[in-house]
Design a protein around this motif. Structure first.
Motif, PDB file in Angstrom:
ATOM      1  N   SER A 180      -4.607  -0.453  -1.870  1.00  0.00           N
ATOM      2  CA  SER A 180      -4.655  -0.083  -3.288  1.00  0.00           C
ATOM      3  C   SER A 180      -3.688   1.053  -3.586  1.00  0.00           C
ATOM      4  CB  SER A 180      -6.076   0.316  -3.685  1.00  0.00           C
ATOM      5  OG  SER A 180      -6.965  -0.774  -3.535  1.00  0.00           O
ATOM      6  N   LEU A 181      -3.603   2.021  -2.685  1.00  0.00           N
ATOM      7  CA  LEU A 181      -2.701   3.151  -2.879  1.00  0.00           C
ATOM      8  C   LEU A 181      -1.248   2.698  -2.875  1.00  0.00           C
ATOM      9  CD1 LEU A 181      -2.206   6.160  -3.179  1.00  0.00           C
ATOM     10  CD2 LEU A 181      -2.391   6.381  -0.678  1.00  0.00           C
ATOM     11  N   ILE A 182      -0.905   1.773  -2.010  1.00  0.00           N
ATOM     12  CA  ILE A 182       0.463   1.247  -1.960  1.00  0.00           C
ATOM     13  C   ILE A 182       0.830   0.591  -3.289  1.00  0.00           C
ATOM     14  CG2 ILE A 182       1.861  -0.609  -0.950  1.00  0.00           C
ATOM     15  CD1 ILE A 182       0.547   0.120   1.757  1.00  0.00           C
ATOM     16  N   LEU A 183      -0.053  -0.246  -3.804  1.00  0.00           N
ATOM     17  CA  LEU A 183       0.229  -0.925  -5.066  1.00  0.00           C
ATOM     18  C   LEU A 183       0.339   0.081  -6.215  1.00  0.00           C
ATOM     19  CD1 LEU A 183      -2.118  -4.034  -4.677  1.00  0.00           C
ATOM     20  CD2 LEU A 183       0.349  -3.896  -4.249  1.00  0.00           C
ATOM     21  N   GLU A 184      -0.528   1.072  -6.218  1.00  0.00           N
ATOM     22  CA  GLU A 184      -0.482   2.117  -7.247  1.00  0.00           C
ATOM     23  C   GLU A 184       0.842   2.883  -7.165  1.00  0.00           C
ATOM     24  OE1 GLU A 184      -2.845   6.253  -8.466  1.00  0.00           O
ATOM     25  OE2 GLU A 184      -3.603   4.964  -6.846  1.00  0.00           O
ATOM     26  N   THR A 185       1.297   3.168  -5.957  1.00  0.00           N
ATOM     27  CA  THR A 185       2.536   3.916  -5.764  1.00  0.00           C
ATOM     28  C   THR A 185       3.746   3.118  -6.247  1.00  0.00           C
ATOM     29  OG1 THR A 185       1.551   5.036  -3.851  1.00  0.00           O
ATOM     30  CG2 THR A 185       3.945   5.125  -4.059  1.00  0.00           C
ATOM     31  N   LEU A 186       3.784   1.828  -5.954  1.00  0.00           N
ATOM     32  CA  LEU A 186       4.881   0.991  -6.430  1.00  0.00           C
ATOM     33  C   LEU A 186       4.932   0.985  -7.954  1.00  0.00           C
ATOM     34  CD1 LEU A 186       4.620  -2.068  -4.000  1.00  0.00           C
ATOM     35  CD2 LEU A 186       6.362  -0.263  -3.976  1.00  0.00           C
TER      36      LEU A 186
END
Length: 300
Positions: free
Chosen positions: A64-70
């Motif tokens: 979830s954090l990766i997608l939020e960061t992108l």
């Protein structure tokens, strides 16, 4: 007889495929931004895949954090993200297909035994006809790939032993090997060009061999320079690289563009994320990316 019409090039489809072992860092941003711009500058699609097939190495909440960061960095993907953890049935289907075709066999050799015999697997179990229980699945390499052309790095030649070794596609513990999952996923997604870090140059020949074994179209390759520390070590989650900030992403975006040789104007630092991304798409030139496998941070 009229000549056949020339085949039309496939529409461009690229992807970014992080593993959820931790938050994205500057090196991750370089790879994501480079693949995103290569796709968008050609009017192509850009997909995101979460490579979550190795649970012991994953960090809770990282996907979830990766997608939020992108999204915070203006790197918006097409369609729904793919999760490898939901594709086990597809990987098993391919393994069964390879086994029936005689391209795969079961191997009981341990890593310790392989290291003791020189570090490369010598084909010990190739003709033993073992059953799957307690064994790894290995792909025969009757037609090894020793070289390939990279759009950025040029001709890449790998050691014969690495190219000729029968590679594992499913481990003894039942987990699927990276080389299998990545090829099957990219094949099923119709990926036309793979843009990623230069740390994955050597495994590429094994992936090309698997594409050919499966009768699939081999994509193009672009391996971007790696961001490394002053001591030459890769900037990575394992080396505790700092996570990308989410409160103001503009400095990292600008720095990633500069790292990739795109020469963003100084005033772009003060633009919005949308303005930085729009400028980057309009001015993206792969030829300006340094033709190096590693670049030390602070050297550009």
């Amino acid at each position: 007889m009229n000549p056949a019409p020339p085949s039309q090039p496939r529409p461009y489809i690229g992807r970014f495929a992080p593993s959820p072992s931790g938050p994205l860092h500057f090196g991750s941003l370089v790879a994501a931004l480079g693949s995103f711009l290569q796709a968008r500058s050609q009017g192509g699609r850009w997909l995101v895949r979460i490579e979550d097939i190795d649970p012991p190495r994953e960090m809770a909440g990282a996907s979830s954090l990766i997608l939020e960061t992108l999204e915070a960095h203006g790197l918006h993907w097409d369609g729904e993200p793919m999760f490898q953890s939901r594709r086990h049935a597809r990987y098993d289907e391919i393994i069964e297909q390879l086994y029936r075709a005689g391209a795969l066999y079961w191997c009981r050799c341990t890593r310790r035994e392989i290291m003791a015999s020189g570090g490369l697997y010598n084909g010990h179990c190739r003709e033993l006809g073992l059953s799957p229980q307690g064994c790894a699945a290995r792909l025969r390499q009757p037609h090894p790939v020793y070289r390939f052309d990279d759009e950025l790095q040029g001709e890449i030649v790998v050691p014969a032993g690495l190219a000729e070794e029968d590679l594992i596609v499913r481990r003894r513990d039942g987990l699927y090997a990276y080389n299998l999952a990545v090829v099957v996923d990219d094949m099923d997604s119709g990926i036309t060009e793979i843009v990623r870090g230069a740390d994955l140059l050597e495994p590429t020949v094994r992936q090309i061999a698997l594409y050919q074994t499966l009768g699939a179209t081999v994509p193009g390759w672009v391996h971007l320079p790696l961001a490394v520390l002053a001591d030459g070590n890769k900037l990575s989650k394992q080396n505790h690289a700092p996570a990308l900030a989410l409160d103001d992403v503009r400095p990292a975006l600008w720095q990633a563009l500069a790292f990739l040789g795109q020469c963003p104007p100084p005033e772009l630092r003060e633009g919005t994320v949308e303005e930085i991304i729009a400028w980057a798409i309009a001015h993206w030139r792969l030829a300006q990316v340094p033709h190096q496998q590693k670049i030390a941070l602070g050297s550009r």
